[in-house]
Design a protein around this motif. Structure first.
Motif, PDB file in Angstrom:
ATOM      1  N   ILE A 212      -9.413   1.147  -4.855  1.00  0.00           N
ATOM      2  CA  ILE A 212      -9.174   0.049  -3.912  1.00  0.00           C
ATOM      3  C   ILE A 212      -8.036  -0.838  -4.397  1.00  0.00           C
ATOM      4  O   ILE A 212      -7.172  -1.275  -3.611  1.00  0.00           O
ATOM      5  CB  ILE A 212     -10.472  -0.762  -3.714  1.00  0.00           C
ATOM      6  N   ASN A 213      -7.985  -1.122  -5.702  1.00  0.00           N
ATOM      7  CA  ASN A 213      -6.901  -1.952  -6.249  1.00  0.00           C
ATOM      8  C   ASN A 213      -5.545  -1.298  -6.022  1.00  0.00           C
ATOM      9  O   ASN A 213      -4.567  -1.957  -5.639  1.00  0.00           O
ATOM     10  CB  ASN A 213      -7.125  -2.182  -7.744  1.00  0.00           C
ATOM     11  N   LYS A 214      -5.474   0.016  -6.252  1.00  0.00           N
ATOM     12  CA  LYS A 214      -4.226   0.751  -6.072  1.00  0.00           C
ATOM     13  C   LYS A 214      -3.779   0.718  -4.611  1.00  0.00           C
ATOM     14  O   LYS A 214      -2.602   0.474  -4.301  1.00  0.00           O
ATOM     15  CB  LYS A 214      -4.405   2.192  -6.528  1.00  0.00           C
ATOM     16  N   ALA A 215      -4.755   0.956  -3.701  1.00  0.00           N
ATOM     17  CA  ALA A 215      -4.435   0.922  -2.277  1.00  0.00           C
ATOM     18  C   ALA A 215      -3.981  -0.459  -1.852  1.00  0.00           C
ATOM     19  O   ALA A 215      -3.075  -0.623  -1.026  1.00  0.00           O
ATOM     20  CB  ALA A 215      -5.660   1.362  -1.460  1.00  0.00           C
ATOM     21  N   TRP A 216      -4.615  -1.473  -2.422  1.00  0.00           N
ATOM     22  CA  TRP A 216      -4.260  -2.863  -2.091  1.00  0.00           C
ATOM     23  C   TRP A 216      -2.844  -3.185  -2.547  1.00  0.00           C
ATOM     24  O   TRP A 216      -2.043  -3.764  -1.799  1.00  0.00           O
ATOM     25  CB  TRP A 216      -5.268  -3.804  -2.742  1.00  0.00           C
ATOM     26  N   VAL A 217      -2.472  -2.774  -3.777  1.00  0.00           N
ATOM     27  CA  VAL A 217      -1.121  -3.029  -4.296  1.00  0.00           C
ATOM     28  C   VAL A 217      -0.075  -2.309  -3.454  1.00  0.00           C
ATOM     29  O   VAL A 217       0.963  -2.883  -3.081  1.00  0.00           O
ATOM     30  CB  VAL A 217      -1.024  -2.590  -5.783  1.00  0.00           C
ATOM     31  N   GLU A 218      -0.348  -1.034  -3.128  1.00  0.00           N
ATOM     32  CA  GLU A 218       0.607  -0.273  -2.330  1.00  0.00           C
ATOM     33  C   GLU A 218       0.775  -0.879  -0.943  1.00  0.00           C
ATOM     34  O   GLU A 218       1.883  -0.920  -0.388  1.00  0.00           O
ATOM     35  CB  GLU A 218       0.129   1.175  -2.205  1.00  0.00           C
ATOM     36  N   SER A 219      -0.333  -1.371  -0.374  1.00  0.00           N
ATOM     37  CA  SER A 219      -0.270  -1.995   0.937  1.00  0.00           C
ATOM     38  C   SER A 219       0.579  -3.264   0.893  1.00  0.00           C
ATOM     39  O   SER A 219       1.403  -3.519   1.772  1.00  0.00           O
ATOM     40  CB  SER A 219      -1.682  -2.311   1.437  1.00  0.00           C
ATOM     41  N   ARG A 220       0.421  -4.065  -0.167  1.00  0.00           N
ATOM     42  CA  ARG A 220       1.191  -5.312  -0.300  1.00  0.00           C
ATOM     43  C   ARG A 220       2.670  -5.012  -0.510  1.00  0.00           C
ATOM     44  O   ARG A 220       3.547  -5.707   0.022  1.00  0.00           O
ATOM     45  CB  ARG A 220       0.648  -6.135  -1.482  1.00  0.00           C
ATOM     46  N   LYS A 222       4.281  -2.369   0.597  1.00  0.00           N
ATOM     47  CA  LYS A 222       4.835  -1.919   1.875  1.00  0.00           C
ATOM     48  C   LYS A 222       5.102  -3.104   2.795  1.00  0.00           C
ATOM     49  O   LYS A 222       6.112  -3.159   3.498  1.00  0.00           O
ATOM     50  CB  LYS A 222       3.887  -0.934   2.547  1.00  0.00           C
ATOM     51  N   GLN A 223       4.159  -4.069   2.779  1.00  0.00           N
ATOM     52  CA  GLN A 223       4.343  -5.254   3.613  1.00  0.00           C
ATOM     53  C   GLN A 223       5.554  -6.055   3.173  1.00  0.00           C
ATOM     54  O   GLN A 223       6.360  -6.532   3.983  1.00  0.00           O
ATOM     55  CB  GLN A 223       3.088  -6.149   3.558  1.00  0.00           C
ATOM     56  N   ALA A 224       5.742  -6.195   1.815  1.00  0.00           N
ATOM     57  CA  ALA A 224       6.888  -6.943   1.281  1.00  0.00           C
ATOM     58  C   ALA A 224       8.189  -6.227   1.632  1.00  0.00           C
ATOM     59  O   ALA A 224       9.194  -6.848   2.010  1.00  0.00           O
ATOM     60  CB  ALA A 224       6.749  -7.103  -0.229  1.00  0.00           C
ATOM     61  N   LYS A 225       8.197  -4.897   1.525  1.00  0.00           N
ATOM     62  CA  LYS A 225       9.388  -4.117   1.855  1.00  0.00           C
ATOM     63  C   LYS A 225       9.713  -4.251   3.326  1.00  0.00           C
ATOM     64  O   LYS A 225      10.885  -4.385   3.733  1.00  0.00           O
ATOM     65  CB  LYS A 225       9.152  -2.652   1.492  1.00  0.00           C
ATOM     66  N   GLY A 226       8.709  -4.248   4.156  1.00  0.00           N
ATOM     67  CA  GLY A 226       8.917  -4.397   5.581  1.00  0.00           C
ATOM     68  C   GLY A 226       9.511  -5.741   5.928  1.00  0.00           C
ATOM     69  O   GLY A 226      10.370  -5.888   6.779  1.00  0.00           O
ATOM     70  N   ASP A 227       9.055  -6.786   5.222  1.00  0.00           N
ATOM     71  CA  ASP A 227       9.567  -8.130   5.467  1.00  0.00           C
ATOM     72  C   ASP A 227      11.046  -8.227   5.126  1.00  0.00           C
ATOM     73  O   ASP A 227      11.834  -8.881   5.815  1.00  0.00           O
ATOM     74  CB  ASP A 227       8.787  -9.173   4.624  1.00  0.00           C
ATOM     75  N   THR A 228      11.512  -7.565   4.012  1.00  0.00           N
ATOM     76  CA  THR A 228      12.914  -7.654   3.600  1.00  0.00           C
ATOM     77  C   THR A 228      13.798  -6.908   4.559  1.00  0.00           C
ATOM     78  O   THR A 228      14.957  -7.257   4.741  1.00  0.00           O
ATOM     79  CB  THR A 228      13.071  -7.039   2.180  1.00  0.00           C
ATOM     80  N   GLU A 229      13.252  -5.855   5.224  1.00  0.00           N
ATOM     81  CA  GLU A 229      14.061  -5.105   6.181  1.00  0.00           C
ATOM     82  C   GLU A 229      14.393  -5.907   7.408  1.00  0.00           C
ATOM     83  O   GLU A 229      15.399  -5.699   8.059  1.00  0.00           O
ATOM     84  CB  GLU A 229      13.333  -3.812   6.578  1.00  0.00           C
ATOM     85  N   PHE A 230      13.519  -6.833   7.745  1.00  0.00           N
ATOM     86  CA  PHE A 230      13.809  -7.710   8.864  1.00  0.00           C
ATOM     87  C   PHE A 230      14.764  -8.803   8.403  1.00  0.00           C
ATOM     88  O   PHE A 230      15.207  -9.579   9.115  1.00  0.00           O
ATOM     89  CB  PHE A 230      12.513  -8.320   9.430  1.00  0.00           C
TER      90      PHE A 230
END
Length: 230
Positions: A212-220, A222-230
């Motif tokens: 769960i910790n690994k999935a949570w880090v990867e999810s965060r 991806k969200q941070a990367k998505g924010d920089t693309e905008f």
């Protein structure tokens, strides 16, 4: 017994003779009391004799032969199906040969929120089914049963017609509702998911927590990367 009675009879006759000859009051009173005593003894002996004779006659009669009733044991019915119409909830029970037993051997008792079925002496066994806490009230007078080939149909007349039953019993409803995840529809859907993940994390072992910790880090990430693309 006859000899005892004979002796008592002789005693009685002798007392009677003495009583006829007695002239003194005290003697007569004593003889009268003795006469009554002997008469009572004779009466009791005669009753005992008659009773023993009757008992002897009864014992000589052949004993009545009572045919044994073999009903076996009672099987609880747990397999059934059900559906409904606008007016009835119908419970279907399969019992091989049920159509061949006498009508009085198939009994159903209804109450407003329950029914119990008893089948007597079907292939040497009895069968029973009790259903309590029906989901909604039924009409006792309007409910009935039907026996068809290898099948019993219990017809529970709905008290409130044109209403749908999602479950047969109240207990079944409560069990199903407990199994549903407790999401709060007024909150953000993501919060409900977070609550579920949190519970899994708290109840899980070390491997589950690492996953769960690994999935949570990867999810965060991806969200941070998505924010920089905008």
């Amino acid at each position: 017994m006859a000899s005892v009675l004979e002796e008592l009879q002789k005693d009685l006759e002798e007392v009677k003779m003495l009583l006829e000859k007695a002239t003194r009051k005290r003697a007569r009173d004593a003889l009268t009391a003795e006469k009554s005593k002997i008469e009572t003894e004779i009466k009791n002996k005669m009753q005992q004799k008659s009773q023993r004779k009757a008992e002897l006659l009864d014992s000589e009669k052949p004993a009545a032969v009572v045919a044994p009733i073999t009903t076996g044991y009672t099987v609880k019915i747990s397999n059934y199906g059900w559906d409904q119409s606008d007016k009835f909830v119908k419970i279907y029970i399969t019992l091989t040969g049920i159509h061949q037993v006498p009508t009085e051997n198939v009994q159903v008792h209804f109450t407003e929120r329950s029914f119990d079925l008893l089948v007597k002496n079907l292939n040497g066994k009895s069968y029973s089914m009790i259903v309590n806490n029906l989901l909604k009230p039924i009409s006792v007078e309007g409910s009935s049963k039907k026996v068809k080939t290898d099948t019993i149909i219990i017809l529970c007349r709905k008290k409130a017609e044109n209403t749908r039953w999602d479950y047969l019993t109240q207990v079944e409803k409560e069990c199903k509702e407990k199994e549903k995840p407790s999401y709060d529809t007024e909150t953000d859907p993501s919060e409900g998911l977070m609550n579920v993940l949190k519970k899994i994390y708290e109840d899980g072992d070390d491997d589950m927590k690492r996953t769960i910790n690994k999935a949570w880090v990867e999810s965060r990430e991806k969200q941070a990367k998505g924010d920089t693309e905008f």
